[in-house]
Motif scaffolding. Structure first.
Motif, PDB file in Angstrom:
ATOM      1  N   THR A 133       0.829  -1.209   0.000  1.00 34.61           N
ATOM      2  CA  THR A 133       0.000   0.000   0.000  1.00 34.61           C
ATOM      3  C   THR A 133       0.861   1.255   0.000  1.00 34.61           C
ATOM      4  O   THR A 133       2.034   1.226   0.372  1.00 34.61           O
ATOM      5  CB  THR A 133      -0.920   0.056   1.244  1.00 34.61           C
ATOM      6  N   GLY A 134       0.237   2.337  -0.425  1.00 34.81           N
ATOM      7  CA  GLY A 134       0.804   3.664  -0.290  1.00 34.81           C
ATOM      8  C   GLY A 134      -0.262   4.544   0.332  1.00 34.81           C
ATOM      9  O   GLY A 134      -1.232   4.046   0.910  1.00 34.81           O
ATOM     10  N   ILE A 135      -0.094   5.845   0.206  1.00 36.00           N
ATOM     11  CA  ILE A 135      -1.057   6.783   0.776  1.00 36.00           C
ATOM     12  C   ILE A 135      -1.630   7.638  -0.346  1.00 36.00           C
ATOM     13  O   ILE A 135      -0.898   8.051  -1.254  1.00 36.00           O
ATOM     14  CB  ILE A 135      -0.397   7.676   1.846  1.00 36.00           C
ATOM     15  N   LEU A 136      -2.926   7.900  -0.313  1.00 34.28           N
ATOM     16  CA  LEU A 136      -3.556   8.753  -1.318  1.00 34.28           C
ATOM     17  C   LEU A 136      -2.895  10.124  -1.335  1.00 34.28           C
ATOM     18  O   LEU A 136      -2.458  10.629  -0.292  1.00 34.28           O
ATOM     19  CB  LEU A 136      -5.054   8.901  -1.020  1.00 34.28           C
ATOM     20  N   SER A 137      -2.824  10.738  -2.486  1.00 31.49           N
ATOM     21  CA  SER A 137      -2.095  11.997  -2.639  1.00 31.49           C
ATOM     22  C   SER A 137      -2.788  13.172  -1.960  1.00 31.49           C
ATOM     23  O   SER A 137      -4.008  13.216  -1.843  1.00 31.49           O
ATOM     24  CB  SER A 137      -1.918  12.310  -4.128  1.00 31.49           C
ATOM     25  N   GLU A 138      -1.966  14.110  -1.504  1.00 29.62           N
ATOM     26  CA  GLU A 138      -2.419  15.411  -0.999  1.00 29.62           C
ATOM     27  C   GLU A 138      -3.481  15.303   0.088  1.00 29.62           C
ATOM     28  O   GLU A 138      -4.448  16.060   0.120  1.00 29.62           O
ATOM     29  CB  GLU A 138      -2.941  16.260  -2.158  1.00 29.62           C
ATOM     30  N   GLY A 139      -3.307  14.351   0.974  1.00 32.28           N
ATOM     31  CA  GLY A 139      -4.212  14.223   2.107  1.00 32.28           C
ATOM     32  C   GLY A 139      -5.618  13.770   1.759  1.00 32.28           C
ATOM     33  O   GLY A 139      -6.554  13.963   2.531  1.00 32.28           O
ATOM     34  N   SER A 140      -5.782  13.166   0.588  1.00 31.41           N
ATOM     35  CA  SER A 140      -7.108  12.699   0.168  1.00 31.41           C
ATOM     36  C   SER A 140      -7.563  11.510   1.009  1.00 31.41           C
ATOM     37  O   SER A 140      -6.746  10.754   1.544  1.00 31.41           O
ATOM     38  CB  SER A 140      -7.083  12.269  -1.304  1.00 31.41           C
ATOM     39  N   THR A 141      -8.867  11.340   1.107  1.00 31.06           N
ATOM     40  CA  THR A 141      -9.436  10.166   1.764  1.00 31.06           C
ATOM     41  C   THR A 141     -10.652   9.703   0.968  1.00 31.06           C
ATOM     42  O   THR A 141     -11.233  10.470   0.203  1.00 31.06           O
ATOM     43  CB  THR A 141      -9.884  10.454   3.218  1.00 31.06           C
ATOM     44  N   TYR A 142     -11.032   8.436   1.155  1.00 35.18           N
ATOM     45  CA  TYR A 142     -12.223   7.924   0.489  1.00 35.18           C
ATOM     46  C   TYR A 142     -13.477   8.491   1.140  1.00 35.18           C
ATOM     47  O   TYR A 142     -13.490   8.816   2.332  1.00 35.18           O
ATOM     48  CB  TYR A 142     -12.264   6.394   0.579  1.00 35.18           C
ATOM     49  N   LYS A 143     -14.542   8.596   0.353  1.00 31.91           N
ATOM     50  CA  LYS A 143     -15.825   9.029   0.888  1.00 31.91           C
ATOM     51  C   LYS A 143     -16.368   7.963   1.846  1.00 31.91           C
ATOM     52  O   LYS A 143     -15.964   6.798   1.764  1.00 31.91           O
ATOM     53  CB  LYS A 143     -16.816   9.247  -0.257  1.00 31.91           C
ATOM     54  N   PRO A 144     -17.301   8.327   2.724  1.00 33.63           N
ATOM     55  CA  PRO A 144     -17.944   7.308   3.567  1.00 33.63           C
ATOM     56  C   PRO A 144     -18.533   6.208   2.688  1.00 33.63           C
ATOM     57  O   PRO A 144     -18.991   6.476   1.572  1.00 33.63           O
ATOM     58  CB  PRO A 144     -19.038   8.093   4.288  1.00 33.63           C
ATOM     59  N   ILE A 145     -18.543   4.985   3.178  1.00 30.78           N
ATOM     60  CA  ILE A 145     -18.970   3.852   2.357  1.00 30.78           C
ATOM     61  C   ILE A 145     -20.427   3.993   1.912  1.00 30.78           C
ATOM     62  O   ILE A 145     -20.775   3.640   0.782  1.00 30.78           O
ATOM     63  CB  ILE A 145     -18.744   2.511   3.113  1.00 30.78           C
ATOM     64  N   GLU A 146     -21.286   4.580   2.767  1.00 27.16           N
ATOM     65  CA  GLU A 146     -22.680   4.748   2.377  1.00 27.16           C
ATOM     66  C   GLU A 146     -22.823   5.777   1.249  1.00 27.16           C
ATOM     67  O   GLU A 146     -23.737   5.687   0.420  1.00 27.16           O
ATOM     68  CB  GLU A 146     -23.559   5.128   3.579  1.00 27.16           C
ATOM     69  N   GLU A 147     -21.903   6.742   1.199  1.00 24.68           N
ATOM     70  CA  GLU A 147     -21.919   7.719   0.108  1.00 24.68           C
ATOM     71  C   GLU A 147     -21.437   7.075  -1.198  1.00 24.68           C
ATOM     72  O   GLU A 147     -21.947   7.387  -2.280  1.00 24.68           O
ATOM     73  CB  GLU A 147     -21.057   8.924   0.454  1.00 24.68           C
ATOM     74  N   ILE A 148     -20.456   6.195  -1.093  1.00 26.07           N
ATOM     75  CA  ILE A 148     -19.997   5.434  -2.264  1.00 26.07           C
ATOM     76  C   ILE A 148     -21.152   4.627  -2.838  1.00 26.07           C
ATOM     77  O   ILE A 148     -21.382   4.609  -4.049  1.00 26.07           O
ATOM     78  CB  ILE A 148     -18.826   4.503  -1.874  1.00 26.07           C
TER      79      ILE A 148
END
Length: 287
Positions: free
Chosen positions: A134-149
Motif C-alpha cells: 500500500t501507499g497513501i492517497l495523494s495530498e491528504g485525500s481520503t475515500y468518501k464514507p462507504i454509504e456515500e460510495i
C-alpha cells in the motif's frame, strides 16, 4: 511461458522452494524456504504459483506475481482482508446487483466477509506499507464514507419513489410518455421510480429513448428522490447485520480511508478475494 520460474513444492517437508535471482538480487541457485504448514497459506501460495506459471515472462503481471510470492507469507489474515476489503468496495464491479435483495446479499457475502473489528490497529497498515502493498492517497485525500460510495453507485436502490400525479405536476407530461425510463419503486410498490441504477445509466437511457430535451429536468427529479447519505446508512443497517460497524470503521480509521493499493497489493488482495468468494477476477482487469 514461465520457463525460467523455478519453484517446487516438496510434499515431505511441506516447503515451497523458490529461486529468485531477478527481483531480490539473489545468486543463481540460492534457495529461500517458505514454511507453509498453515493450510490457508499453502492454498494462497499454490494459487499464486499457478498464476505465475501461466504468465508471460515479459509481462508486468509476472513481476508482480514474483513479488507477491515473496510477500504473502509475511502477511496475517487480517492484513490480507484489509487489502480485499479495499478492493471489493472501491474497485470490483458487482454485476450481480440488480435489486435491493441482491445488493444486501452481496454486502454480506462479498464485503462484510472481509471485515472484522480488529482492523483499526495502526501497526497493520504500517506493515502493509513497509512490505510495498500500500501507499497513501495523494495530498491528504481520503475515500468518501462507504454509504456515500453506495449512494453514487447504486442510487436506484434508494429511491423514495413518486406517484403518477407527482410526476405530472413536476414534468407537465404524463408518466406513460417516459415508460422506457420508469419502473415500480423498489421500496414502495405503490409508487414509481426511474429504472436506472445510477445517474450515468439514466443519462444513457434518456439518450437511447430519444428524450434528450428533458434530460436536465429528469436528472434533477431523479436526484431529488434519492435518500440522503444518513438515511442510506440507516436503511442498509436495518437489513444487513454488521453494516453499521463497517461504516463507522470506514469513517473513523484514517489509515484505511487514506490507503492506496499498489500493484502487488491489488494482486494479493484479489487472490484472497477470489479464494474466499469463489470468484475468478483477474489482476489485469484493474491495471
Amino acid at each position: 511461458s514461465g520457463k525460467d520460474f523455478k519453484g517446487v513444492y516438496d510434499r515431505n517437508t511441506k516447503k515451497v522452494m523458490t529461486f529468485s535471482d531477478t527481483l531480490k538480487g539473489t545468486k543463481e541457485g540460492e534457495q529461500k524456504e517458505i514454511d507453509i504448514d498453515d493450510p490457508a497459506l499453502k492454498e494462497r501460495l499454490i494459487a499464486l504459483l499457478k498464476n505465475r506459471l501461466k504468465a508471460d515472462e515479459k509481462d508486468m503481471e509476472t513481476i508482480v506475481l514474483d513479488e507477491a510470492l515473496e510477500i504473502v507469507p509475511k502477511l496475517t489474515g487480517i492484513q490480507l482482508n484489509i487489502l480485499s476489503l479495499n478492493l471489493t468496495v472501491l474497485r470490483i464491479l458487482h454485476h450481480e446487483v440488480t435489486n435491493r435483495d441482491t445488493f444486501f446479499h452481496m454486502l454480506t457475502s462479498k464485503i462484510l466477509l472481509f471485515y472484522s473489528n480488529h482492523m483499526s490497529k495502526t501497526m497493520e497498515y504500517a506493515h502493509l506499507q513497509y512490505l510495498g502493498c500500500t501507499g497513501i492517497l495523494s495530498e491528504g485525500s481520503t475515500y468518501k464514507p462507504i454509504e456515500e460510495i453506495f449512494r453514487n453507485r447504486y442510487a436506484g436502490l434508494f429511491s423514495r419513489g413518486f406517484s403518477r400525479e407527482e410526476f405530472y405536476e413536476y414534468m407537465g407530461i404524463e408518466i406513460q410518455e417516459f415508460q422506457q425510463l420508469i419502473t415500480t419503486c423498489q421500496i414502495d410498490k405503490e409508487k414509481y421510480q426511474f429504472n436506472a441504477m445510477n445517474e450515468n445509466v439514466l443519462k444513457y437511457s434518456i439518450a437511447q429513448s430519444g428524450k434528450q430535451e428533458y434530460e436536465e429536468k429528469l436528472l434533477q427529479y431523479y436526484k431529488e428522490h434519492i435518500m440522503e447519505v444518513k438515511e442510506i446508512k440507516d436503511d442498509i443497517s436495518s437489513h444487513v447485520q454488521g453494516f453499521e460497524e463497517l461504516a463507522d470503521f470506514w469513517k473513523k480509521t484514517s489509515e484505511f480511508k487514506s490507503m492506496n493499493l499498489t500493484s502487488v497489493g491489488i494482486e494479493i488482495g484479489l487472490l484472497n478475494y477470489n479464494l474466499q468468494t469463489g470468484s475468478k477476477i483477474q489482476w489485469k482487469d484493474f491495471i
